[in-house]
Motif scaffolding. Sequence first.
Motif, PDB file in Angstrom:
ATOM      1  N   GLN A 290       0.799  -1.210   0.000  1.00 49.71           N
ATOM      2  CA  GLN A 290       0.000   0.000   0.000  1.00 49.71           C
ATOM      3  C   GLN A 290       0.843   1.276   0.000  1.00 49.71           C
ATOM      4  OE1 GLN A 290      -2.371   1.480   3.571  1.00 49.71           O
ATOM      5  NE2 GLN A 290      -3.832   0.211   2.519  1.00 49.71           N
ATOM      6  N   ASN A 291       1.785   1.353   0.924  1.00 47.79           N
ATOM      7  CA  ASN A 291       2.522   2.599   1.085  1.00 47.79           C
ATOM      8  C   ASN A 291       3.822   2.569   0.276  1.00 47.79           C
ATOM      9  OD1 ASN A 291       3.942   4.814   1.940  1.00 47.79           O
ATOM     10  ND2 ASN A 291       3.326   4.614   4.070  1.00 47.79           N
ATOM     11  N   PRO A 292       3.866   3.359  -0.816  1.00 52.76           N
ATOM     12  CA  PRO A 292       5.056   3.297  -1.666  1.00 52.76           C
ATOM     13  C   PRO A 292       6.327   3.698  -0.912  1.00 52.76           C
ATOM     14  CG  PRO A 292       3.612   5.098  -2.344  1.00 52.76           C
ATOM     15  CD  PRO A 292       2.874   4.306  -1.315  1.00 52.76           C
TER      16      PRO A 292
ATOM     17  N   GLN B  35       3.752   8.147  -8.899  1.00 55.92           N
ATOM     18  CA  GLN B  35       5.037   7.821  -9.528  1.00 55.92           C
ATOM     19  C   GLN B  35       5.828   6.855  -8.663  1.00 55.92           C
ATOM     20  OE1 GLN B  35       6.391  11.881  -9.955  1.00 55.92           O
ATOM     21  NE2 GLN B  35       6.051  11.832 -12.160  1.00 55.92           N
ATOM     22  N   LYS B  36       5.810   7.107  -7.344  1.00 49.71           N
ATOM     23  CA  LYS B  36       6.531   6.211  -6.431  1.00 49.71           C
ATOM     24  C   LYS B  36       5.980   4.801  -6.541  1.00 49.71           C
ATOM     25  CE  LYS B  36       6.888   9.476  -2.818  1.00 49.71           C
ATOM     26  NZ  LYS B  36       6.734   9.814  -1.440  1.00 49.71           N
ATOM     27  N   GLN B  37       4.640   4.705  -6.594  1.00 54.51           N
ATOM     28  CA  GLN B  37       4.035   3.383  -6.657  1.00 54.51           C
ATOM     29  C   GLN B  37       4.402   2.688  -7.969  1.00 54.51           C
ATOM     30  OE1 GLN B  37       3.339   1.101  -4.687  1.00 54.51           O
ATOM     31  NE2 GLN B  37       1.388   1.678  -3.808  1.00 54.51           N
ATOM     32  N   ARG B  38       4.514   3.473  -9.051  1.00 57.40           N
ATOM     33  CA  ARG B  38       4.921   2.861 -10.313  1.00 57.40           C
ATOM     34  C   ARG B  38       6.370   2.390 -10.251  1.00 57.40           C
ATOM     35  NH1 ARG B  38       2.735   7.662 -13.381  1.00 57.40           N
ATOM     36  NH2 ARG B  38       4.159   7.245 -15.068  1.00 57.40           N
ATOM     37  N   VAL B  39       7.201   3.138  -9.512  1.00 63.12           N
ATOM     38  CA  VAL B  39       8.587   2.689  -9.312  1.00 63.12           C
ATOM     39  C   VAL B  39       8.585   1.371  -8.542  1.00 63.12           C
ATOM     40  CG1 VAL B  39      10.761   3.188  -8.134  1.00 63.12           C
ATOM     41  CG2 VAL B  39       9.593   4.983  -9.411  1.00 63.12           C
ATOM     42  N   ALA B  40       7.724   1.301  -7.530  1.00 64.93           N
ATOM     43  CA  ALA B  40       7.645   0.066  -6.746  1.00 64.93           C
ATOM     44  C   ALA B  40       7.218  -1.099  -7.635  1.00 64.93           C
ATOM     45  CB  ALA B  40       6.676   0.252  -5.587  1.00 64.93           C
ATOM     46  N   ILE B  41       6.271  -0.836  -8.540  1.00 68.39           N
ATOM     47  CA  ILE B  41       5.835  -1.889  -9.463  1.00 68.39           C
ATOM     48  C   ILE B  41       6.987  -2.290 -10.384  1.00 68.39           C
ATOM     49  CG2 ILE B  41       4.253  -2.433 -11.368  1.00 68.39           C
ATOM     50  CD1 ILE B  41       2.195  -0.633  -9.987  1.00 68.39           C
ATOM     51  N   ALA B  42       7.722  -1.290 -10.870  1.00 71.69           N
ATOM     52  CA  ALA B  42       8.874  -1.592 -11.730  1.00 71.69           C
ATOM     53  C   ALA B  42       9.865  -2.477 -10.990  1.00 71.69           C
ATOM     54  CB  ALA B  42       9.555  -0.302 -12.184  1.00 71.69           C
TER      55      ALA B  42
ATOM     56  N   GLU C  83      -3.826  -3.283  -2.084  1.00 67.89           N
ATOM     57  CA  GLU C  83      -4.355  -1.917  -2.048  1.00 67.89           C
ATOM     58  C   GLU C  83      -3.322  -0.888  -2.522  1.00 67.89           C
ATOM     59  OE1 GLU C  83      -7.045  -0.731   0.886  1.00 67.89           O
ATOM     60  OE2 GLU C  83      -6.977  -2.645   1.946  1.00 67.89           O
ATOM     61  N   PRO C  84      -2.850  -1.034  -3.755  1.00 69.54           N
ATOM     62  CA  PRO C  84      -1.765  -0.163  -4.210  1.00 69.54           C
ATOM     63  C   PRO C  84      -2.192   1.285  -4.400  1.00 69.54           C
ATOM     64  CG  PRO C  84      -2.612  -1.434  -6.045  1.00 69.54           C
ATOM     65  CD  PRO C  84      -3.305  -1.947  -4.826  1.00 69.54           C
ATOM     66  N   THR C  85      -3.479   1.547  -4.448  1.00 65.10           N
ATOM     67  CA  THR C  85      -3.918   2.911  -4.743  1.00 65.10           C
ATOM     68  C   THR C  85      -4.494   3.615  -3.534  1.00 65.10           C
ATOM     69  OG1 THR C  85      -6.105   2.126  -5.353  1.00 65.10           O
ATOM     70  CG2 THR C  85      -4.497   2.269  -7.116  1.00 65.10           C
ATOM     71  N   ALA C  86      -4.475   2.953  -2.378  1.00 67.02           N
ATOM     72  CA  ALA C  86      -5.171   3.501  -1.208  1.00 67.02           C
ATOM     73  C   ALA C  86      -4.633   4.866  -0.792  1.00 67.02           C
ATOM     74  CB  ALA C  86      -5.078   2.524  -0.052  1.00 67.02           C
ATOM     75  N   MET C  87      -3.323   5.119  -1.029  1.00 69.39           N
ATOM     76  CA  MET C  87      -2.757   6.381  -0.557  1.00 69.39           C
ATOM     77  C   MET C  87      -2.536   7.369  -1.691  1.00 69.39           C
ATOM     78  SD  MET C  87      -0.136   4.833   2.212  1.00 69.39           S
ATOM     79  CE  MET C  87      -0.216   6.274   3.242  1.00 69.39           C
TER      80      MET C  87
ATOM     81  N   SER D 258      -5.427  10.942  -9.986  1.00 68.91           N
ATOM     82  CA  SER D 258      -4.632  10.770 -11.204  1.00 68.91           C
ATOM     83  C   SER D 258      -3.560   9.706 -10.981  1.00 68.91           C
ATOM     84  CB  SER D 258      -4.018  12.097 -11.646  1.00 68.91           C
ATOM     85  OG  SER D 258      -2.872  12.388 -10.895  1.00 68.91           O
ATOM     86  N   GLY D 259      -3.002   9.667  -9.769  1.00 69.53           N
ATOM     87  CA  GLY D 259      -2.031   8.629  -9.459  1.00 69.53           C
ATOM     88  C   GLY D 259      -2.662   7.251  -9.519  1.00 69.53           C
ATOM     89  N   ARG D 260      -3.889   7.163  -9.034  1.00 67.14           N
ATOM     90  CA  ARG D 260      -4.636   5.906  -9.064  1.00 67.14           C
ATOM     91  C   ARG D 260      -4.819   5.410 -10.477  1.00 67.14           C
ATOM     92  NH1 ARG D 260     -10.322   6.219  -6.166  1.00 67.14           N
ATOM     93  NH2 ARG D 260     -10.779   4.465  -7.530  1.00 67.14           N
ATOM     94  N   ARG D 261      -5.225   6.347 -11.344  1.00 67.89           N
ATOM     95  CA  ARG D 261      -5.485   5.982 -12.731  1.00 67.89           C
ATOM     96  C   ARG D 261      -4.199   5.462 -13.389  1.00 67.89           C
ATOM     97  NH1 ARG D 261      -7.992  10.500 -13.944  1.00 67.89           N
ATOM     98  NH2 ARG D 261      -6.085  11.391 -14.791  1.00 67.89           N
ATOM     99  N   ASP D 262      -3.079   6.190 -13.154  1.00 69.10           N
ATOM    100  CA  ASP D 262      -1.808   5.774 -13.751  1.00 69.10           C
ATOM    101  C   ASP D 262      -1.419   4.371 -13.309  1.00 69.10           C
ATOM    102  OD1 ASP D 262      -1.550   8.146 -15.033  1.00 69.10           O
ATOM    103  OD2 ASP D 262      -0.208   9.049 -13.548  1.00 69.10           O
TER     104      ASP D 262
END
Lengths: 268, 278
Positions: B89-91, B146-153, B167-171, B175-179
């Motif tokens: 959840q928390n990037p 962006q941080k969460q996308r880095v975590a996914i990468a 729950e990757p989008t909870a925080m 627009s971050g959620r959509r990305d």
Amino acid sequence: MLKDITLGQFFPGTTVVHRLDPRTKLILTVLYIVLLFIAVSWASYGVVFLFLVCSICLSRIRLKAILSGLKPLVILILITGLLNLFYTRGEHLLFRVWKISVYWEGVRTAVLMALRIMLLITGTLLLTYTTSPIQLTDGLEKLLNPLKKLRVPVHELSMMMSIALRFIPTLIEETDKIMNAQKARGAEFDTGNIFQKAKAMLPLLVPLFISAFRRADELATAMESRCYHGGEGRTKLKVLRMERRDWIALTVGVLLLVLVILLRRLGL
Amino acid sequence: MKIIRTEKLTFRYDAEDKGEPILKSLDLEIEEGTFVAVLGHNGSGKSTLAKHMNGILLPSGGKVWIDGMDTAEEDRLLDIRRTVGMVFQNPDNQIVANVVEDDVAFGPENMGVPSPEIRIRVDEALKDVGMYEYRTHAPHLLSGGQKQRVAIAGIVAMRPRCIVLDEPTAMLDPSGRRDVLETVHRLNREHGITVLLITHHMDECIGADRLIVMSDGQIIADGTPREVFPRVEMLRGSGLDVPATVGLMFELRKAGFDLPLDALSVEECAEALYRVFA
């Protein structure tokens, strides 16, 4: 206030100094500190100073950044200077007020000591300004590698250091948030004497610690999920390699050391 | 091919605890290459379930197999974690390094991938999540999405066959959620990575191939979103809501209009409304 902390701050760049192997920079920094403590005369200070100025110019780090790094230590430098000024006895009395006498030698020592501290800090600042924390800990790990044979947990130590550095900005941000939340409920951090201020910090530390532990727990889980299992069998994205520039820099460092020792021997 | 299979999975935090278990005898099979959303309100056990998928938690009763490997076998743990990557959840609390690319490299480094190969994987992973331009940035200066996308990468660089996102989008902001969601869908579509998305946002489940609804440690519904969401009363009864589109259709139906309940996307919904009212 919290944003002023420059500890571990890194200014990315592509200059020669930036591209030097972190091991070279670490060794040079140690050499530089040794130099400073061997240096006793104005001439040898001049040599050290010249070396520092050249390195700063090469690294293109702005003077402002270095001054702001020195700022928090002004008081320390002043106290050291003053103590040396008043406590050094010599032959050439400069003046005497009440029971305090100031000698010409005292002035000399005070200035040299203050200079030594400033040069010391500036030199180490240059290291952290031009080397990313990851590189720094990588370099340290590689340098200390032989200690692994003595069962020193070198990899773990370097991992802890790099994680600590990684979380400094995060925790600073968190501190700011907690401070604002408490200010909104009437807490005062900027008023009162030093004891009252320290006391006001206490309710800040408790939530900060709790959150730090929670973060540590989550981070550990995330690291494990990413197959972290200690240093064994680990590879690196960026492999450290000593280039020609590293050997040149190290040679310059050793030559300087010889020069300063010679100057000391000659009594200059 | 089943990449994840659980059999009578039961879990309680305390072995001595005789109370209600958090997970109650779950049987679950997940087909490789599918996009599965797991929906549930707080305390439904969905995060606990996620943590069983790569051996962070081990079942108190029953079994979990990842690609045929039993998570309780300690010497298969690294293989399991290599097969199933996990995003939390928390990037902030899953980024290890001070530079984006160093962080993405962390997983492959741990796996002992040779350096030139790590470089390739890191670059590809960052391009996959659309963060390649930021590879030399400091993570703490990036936005939440962006941080969460880095975590996914960081997970993609390990080349897992399945990614579990808790729950990757909870925080994140909208627009971050959509990305993040677009990224996850793209990974599923283009690389065939199995995705298990744990969430409590209904809207995030709409694009999934399969929707599993959890409540009180049990699976209460399992099917395509089109099959599950029209069961409005059952969902509301377990403390969940339905997507706004389905909610609107449901209310209008109650008022006597002949509308389909499985119009999930805004476009479908608008079309259905147009047909009835125009």
